[in-house]
Design a protein around this motif. Structure first.
Motif, PDB file in Angstrom:
ATOM      1  N   ASN A 162       0.836  -1.209   0.000  1.00 17.85           N
ATOM      2  CA  ASN A 162       0.000   0.000   0.000  1.00 17.85           C
ATOM      3  C   ASN A 162       0.872   1.261   0.000  1.00 17.85           C
ATOM      4  O   ASN A 162       0.582   2.227  -0.702  1.00 17.85           O
ATOM      5  CB  ASN A 162      -0.924   0.034   1.222  1.00 17.85           C
ATOM      6  CG  ASN A 162      -2.023  -1.027   1.161  1.00 17.85           C
ATOM      7  OD1 ASN A 162      -2.233  -1.653   0.125  1.00 17.85           O
ATOM      8  ND2 ASN A 162      -2.716  -1.231   2.260  1.00 17.85           N
ATOM      9  N   MET A 163       1.948   1.235   0.793  1.00 16.40           N
ATOM     10  CA  MET A 163       2.860   2.395   0.822  1.00 16.40           C
ATOM     11  C   MET A 163       3.417   2.660  -0.577  1.00 16.40           C
ATOM     12  O   MET A 163       3.475   3.803  -1.036  1.00 16.40           O
ATOM     13  CB  MET A 163       4.036   2.141   1.779  1.00 16.40           C
ATOM     14  CG  MET A 163       3.718   2.201   3.243  1.00 16.40           C
ATOM     15  SD  MET A 163       5.232   2.377   4.272  1.00 16.40           S
ATOM     16  CE  MET A 163       6.085   0.835   4.045  1.00 16.40           C
ATOM     17  N   PHE A 164       3.822   1.577  -1.239  1.00 18.24           N
ATOM     18  CA  PHE A 164       4.387   1.716  -2.580  1.00 18.24           C
ATOM     19  C   PHE A 164       3.344   2.230  -3.576  1.00 18.24           C
ATOM     20  O   PHE A 164       3.610   3.133  -4.373  1.00 18.24           O
ATOM     21  CB  PHE A 164       4.943   0.368  -3.058  1.00 18.24           C
ATOM     22  CG  PHE A 164       5.252   0.346  -4.529  1.00 18.24           C
ATOM     23  CD1 PHE A 164       6.371   1.000  -5.030  1.00 18.24           C
ATOM     24  CD2 PHE A 164       4.402  -0.295  -5.417  1.00 18.24           C
ATOM     25  CE1 PHE A 164       6.646   1.001  -6.394  1.00 18.24           C
ATOM     26  CE2 PHE A 164       4.669  -0.296  -6.781  1.00 18.24           C
ATOM     27  CZ  PHE A 164       5.792   0.355  -7.275  1.00 18.24           C
ATOM     28  N   LEU A 165       2.133   1.649  -3.527  1.00 16.54           N
ATOM     29  CA  LEU A 165       1.082   2.030  -4.484  1.00 16.54           C
ATOM     30  C   LEU A 165       0.749   3.517  -4.362  1.00 16.54           C
ATOM     31  O   LEU A 165       0.631   4.226  -5.369  1.00 16.54           O
ATOM     32  CB  LEU A 165      -0.177   1.186  -4.247  1.00 16.54           C
ATOM     33  CG  LEU A 165      -0.078  -0.297  -4.605  1.00 16.54           C
ATOM     34  CD1 LEU A 165      -1.291  -1.052  -4.076  1.00 16.54           C
ATOM     35  CD2 LEU A 165       0.067  -0.506  -6.107  1.00 16.54           C
ATOM     36  N   VAL A 166       0.623   3.978  -3.122  1.00 17.26           N
ATOM     37  CA  VAL A 166       0.299   5.397  -2.901  1.00 17.26           C
ATOM     38  C   VAL A 166       1.438   6.281  -3.411  1.00 17.26           C
ATOM     39  O   VAL A 166       1.204   7.315  -4.047  1.00 17.26           O
ATOM     40  CB  VAL A 166      -0.001   5.663  -1.402  1.00 17.26           C
ATOM     41  CG1 VAL A 166      -0.116   7.152  -1.127  1.00 17.26           C
ATOM     42  CG2 VAL A 166      -1.300   4.946  -0.992  1.00 17.26           C
ATOM     43  N   SER A 167       2.677   5.851  -3.172  1.00 17.55           N
ATOM     44  CA  SER A 167       3.834   6.629  -3.652  1.00 17.55           C
ATOM     45  C   SER A 167       3.879   6.662  -5.181  1.00 17.55           C
ATOM     46  O   SER A 167       4.220   7.694  -5.779  1.00 17.55           O
ATOM     47  CB  SER A 167       5.135   6.023  -3.106  1.00 17.55           C
ATOM     48  OG  SER A 167       5.122   6.031  -1.696  1.00 17.55           O
ATOM     49  N   TRP A 168       3.538   5.545  -5.800  1.00 19.89           N
ATOM     50  CA  TRP A 168       3.494   5.462  -7.270  1.00 19.89           C
ATOM     51  C   TRP A 168       2.490   6.481  -7.821  1.00 19.89           C
ATOM     52  O   TRP A 168       2.777   7.238  -8.752  1.00 19.89           O
ATOM     53  CB  TRP A 168       3.135   4.027  -7.659  1.00 19.89           C
ATOM     54  CG  TRP A 168       3.108   3.706  -9.122  1.00 19.89           C
ATOM     55  CD1 TRP A 168       3.685   4.408 -10.141  1.00 19.89           C
ATOM     56  CD2 TRP A 168       2.461   2.576  -9.727  1.00 19.89           C
ATOM     57  NE1 TRP A 168       3.438   3.779 -11.347  1.00 19.89           N
ATOM     58  CE2 TRP A 168       2.692   2.651 -11.124  1.00 19.89           C
ATOM     59  CE3 TRP A 168       1.717   1.505  -9.229  1.00 19.89           C
ATOM     60  CZ2 TRP A 168       2.199   1.712 -12.023  1.00 19.89           C
ATOM     61  CZ3 TRP A 168       1.241   0.555 -10.115  1.00 19.89           C
ATOM     62  CH2 TRP A 168       1.467   0.654 -11.496  1.00 19.89           C
ATOM     63  N   ALA A 169       1.308   6.536  -7.194  1.00 29.58           N
ATOM     64  CA  ALA A 169       0.276   7.493  -7.631  1.00 29.58           C
ATOM     65  C   ALA A 169       0.723   8.933  -7.367  1.00 29.58           C
ATOM     66  O   ALA A 169       0.476   9.832  -8.181  1.00 29.58           O
ATOM     67  CB  ALA A 169      -1.047   7.200  -6.928  1.00 29.58           C
ATOM     68  N   GLU A 170       1.401   9.164  -6.231  1.00 26.42           N
ATOM     69  CA  GLU A 170       1.890  10.525  -5.927  1.00 26.42           C
ATOM     70  C   GLU A 170       2.917  10.974  -6.974  1.00 26.42           C
ATOM     71  O   GLU A 170       2.884  12.118  -7.433  1.00 26.42           O
ATOM     72  CB  GLU A 170       2.503  10.558  -4.519  1.00 26.42           C
ATOM     73  CG  GLU A 170       1.457  10.517  -3.418  1.00 26.42           C
ATOM     74  CD  GLU A 170       2.037  10.331  -2.019  1.00 26.42           C
ATOM     75  OE1 GLU A 170       1.313  10.606  -1.059  1.00 26.42           O
ATOM     76  OE2 GLU A 170       3.205   9.907  -1.886  1.00 26.42           O
TER      77      GLU A 170
END
Length: 458
Positions: A162-170
């Motif tokens: 989840n941390m990675f996915l949110v960072s990818w979207a950011e």
């Protein structure tokens, strides 16, 4: 074309590596990572057609943002290689992420999300062949897009991903990252000397002590695992919570829902020796807040709150099928609460780290993972309440739907409740259970678990 039958054509495959070169290095797995078998987890997000962008430009955004996110989340760009004693380690060599582009001959509203075996499995979620993470972007006939990924569970739990996915979207929206992950394995070092509570030997087992897989290849149609996706309304969740509460002890929504499922799965056991059978249920517990006494100290996130890896335990309970079936929901909810209580402590997780250390290099496994079949039904519930679907905006809006897809390969069933994208307190529930269990649940609990439809989402 029959509903659900559609063709997916791969148009392009490439490898996306981190945008900045990294010094090649080895990253050991922590003791808690070593408890995970080599299984892959899938996640997918469905987006409506946004007229302003072509599929090609969307893919360009996804790839560029991924190359940037992999600089910080470099473990996802590496590969898993056994070390000299045969334990897996991550070689952080920036081999990159396999990124596939595809076209599916189907409209978003025609996707049968209720039956992901038919619509998602092997079509929209990629099969990971190399590395730690694989991604697939699929253009739909209506101009919508499905973005899906598959990751190696030994390297990351849902929290880390989840941390990675949110960072990818950011990164896709040129925002600064809200989270910098930490890979400090020393946060999960064993104690010297270790201290192992005897209860851990009931929850975990060295793989060398596992019985050989049973050869009883049965042709029973009820005996194979299938995947389904449902929604549960907030009213039903509150109703279950009321029924699960006794003597003023209010149970959480998760405890109440788990108790309800436990009763249902027990009821599906119809064998002749039913009276002798136990039904087991495990619940995945995240140890981050337990190990750091919360996520924030003096307004700063603790190191455990940003820790990348697995920090999970799976406590479970086993009760007689008859007790679970006949006793009221509040009795079952209390049993759920009791077996969870021993695992939601700092000492439990420190002891689990020590337990793994005492058995290395022989890997351990959660006992519930190999349960199920002969001794009675078994399943595991994980909590996806932090699933960040609403934050997965790459610049063309939030997804209309997102879910885990995890036919995990154990004998036990697997259930993942997540918040509904409708944002009204409902839950989405991904289920991977025996066909007979699913059929009974659909018959007996049709008012609680409703098949997910596109009408519901819109």
């Amino acid at each position: 074309m029959a509903r659900g039958v559609f063709k997916v054509t791969m148009s392009k495959q490439e490898v996306v590596a981190a945008a900045l070169p990294l010094q090649e290095h080895w990253l050991p797995l922590s003791n808690l990572d070593l408890l995970l078998p080599p299984v892959d987890v899938g996640i997918f997000f469905c987006y409506k057609n946004k007229q302003s962008m072509s599929f090609g430009s969307m893919v360009g955004v996804l790839k560029k943002a991924m190359a940037q996110a992999l600089v910080t989340f470099y473990a996802f760009a590496g590969e898993v290689v056994p070390n000299s004693v045969g334990e897996p380690e991550i070689l952080c060599n920036n081999r990159g992420v396999d990124f596939a582009e595809a076209f599916a001959d189907v409209e978003l509203k025609e996707l049968n999300l209720y039956d992901p075996d038919e619509s998602i499995e092997g079509k929209l979620v990629p099969n990971k062949k190399h590395g730690v993470l694989a991604v697939q972007a699929t253009e739909l006939k209506c101009g919508g897009i499905v973005v899906a990924c598959t990751f190696d569970h030994r390297i990351a739990d849902a929290y880390s991903t989840n941390m990675f996915l949110v960072s990818w979207a950011e990164m896709a929206q040129s925002k600064s990252l809200t989270i910098q992950p930490t890979f400090r394995r020393s946060l999960l070092n064993p104690r010297r000397p270790g201290h192992i509570d005897p209860s851990l030997n009931n929850m975990y087992v060295p793989v060398t002590a596992l019985p050989p897989p049973s050869k009883g290849s049965t042709t029973d149609d009820h005996d194979h695992l299938i995947s389904r996706i449902y929604y549960v309304t907030s009213e039903q969740l509150e109703n279950l919570q009321d029924l699960a509460t006794s003597n003023g002890c209010k149970r959480t929504k998760l405890e109440s829902f788990c108790a309800f499922l436990w009763k249902m799965v027990a009821k599906s056991e119809t064998s002749n020796d039913r009276a002798q059978k136990l039904c087991k249920m495990g619940i995945v517990v995240d140890g981050r807040t337990r190990l750091s006494e919360g996520h924030y100290q003096n307004d700063h996130p603790t190191l455990m709150a940003t820790y990348f890896g697995n920090v999970l335990s799976i406590p479970f309970g086993g009760e007689k099928v008859e007790d679970l079936t006949e006793k009221p929901l509040n009795w079952v909810a209390e049993e759920v609460h009791n077996f969870l209580e021993c695992a939601v402590t700092k000492e439990h997780f420190l002891g689990l780290i020590d337990w793994v250390e005492a058995h290395r290099p022989v890997p351990g496994l959660a006992k519930i993972y190999g349960s199920g079949s002969d001794e009675g039904p078994a399943f595991v519930v994980s909590s996806g309440q932090r699933f960040p679907a609403s934050k997965m905006d790459f610049g063309w809006g939030s997804p209309v739907f997102g879910s885990y897809h995890f036919p995990w390969g154990g004998n036990a069933g697997y259930v993942m409740p997540m918040p509904s994208p409708v944002g009204n307190g409902d839950w989405i529930v991904y289920m991977h259970m025996l066909k007979g269990q699913v059929e009974l649940i659909e018959k007996e609990a049709a008012d609680v678990l409703k098949p997910l439809t596109f009408d519901y989402l819109s």
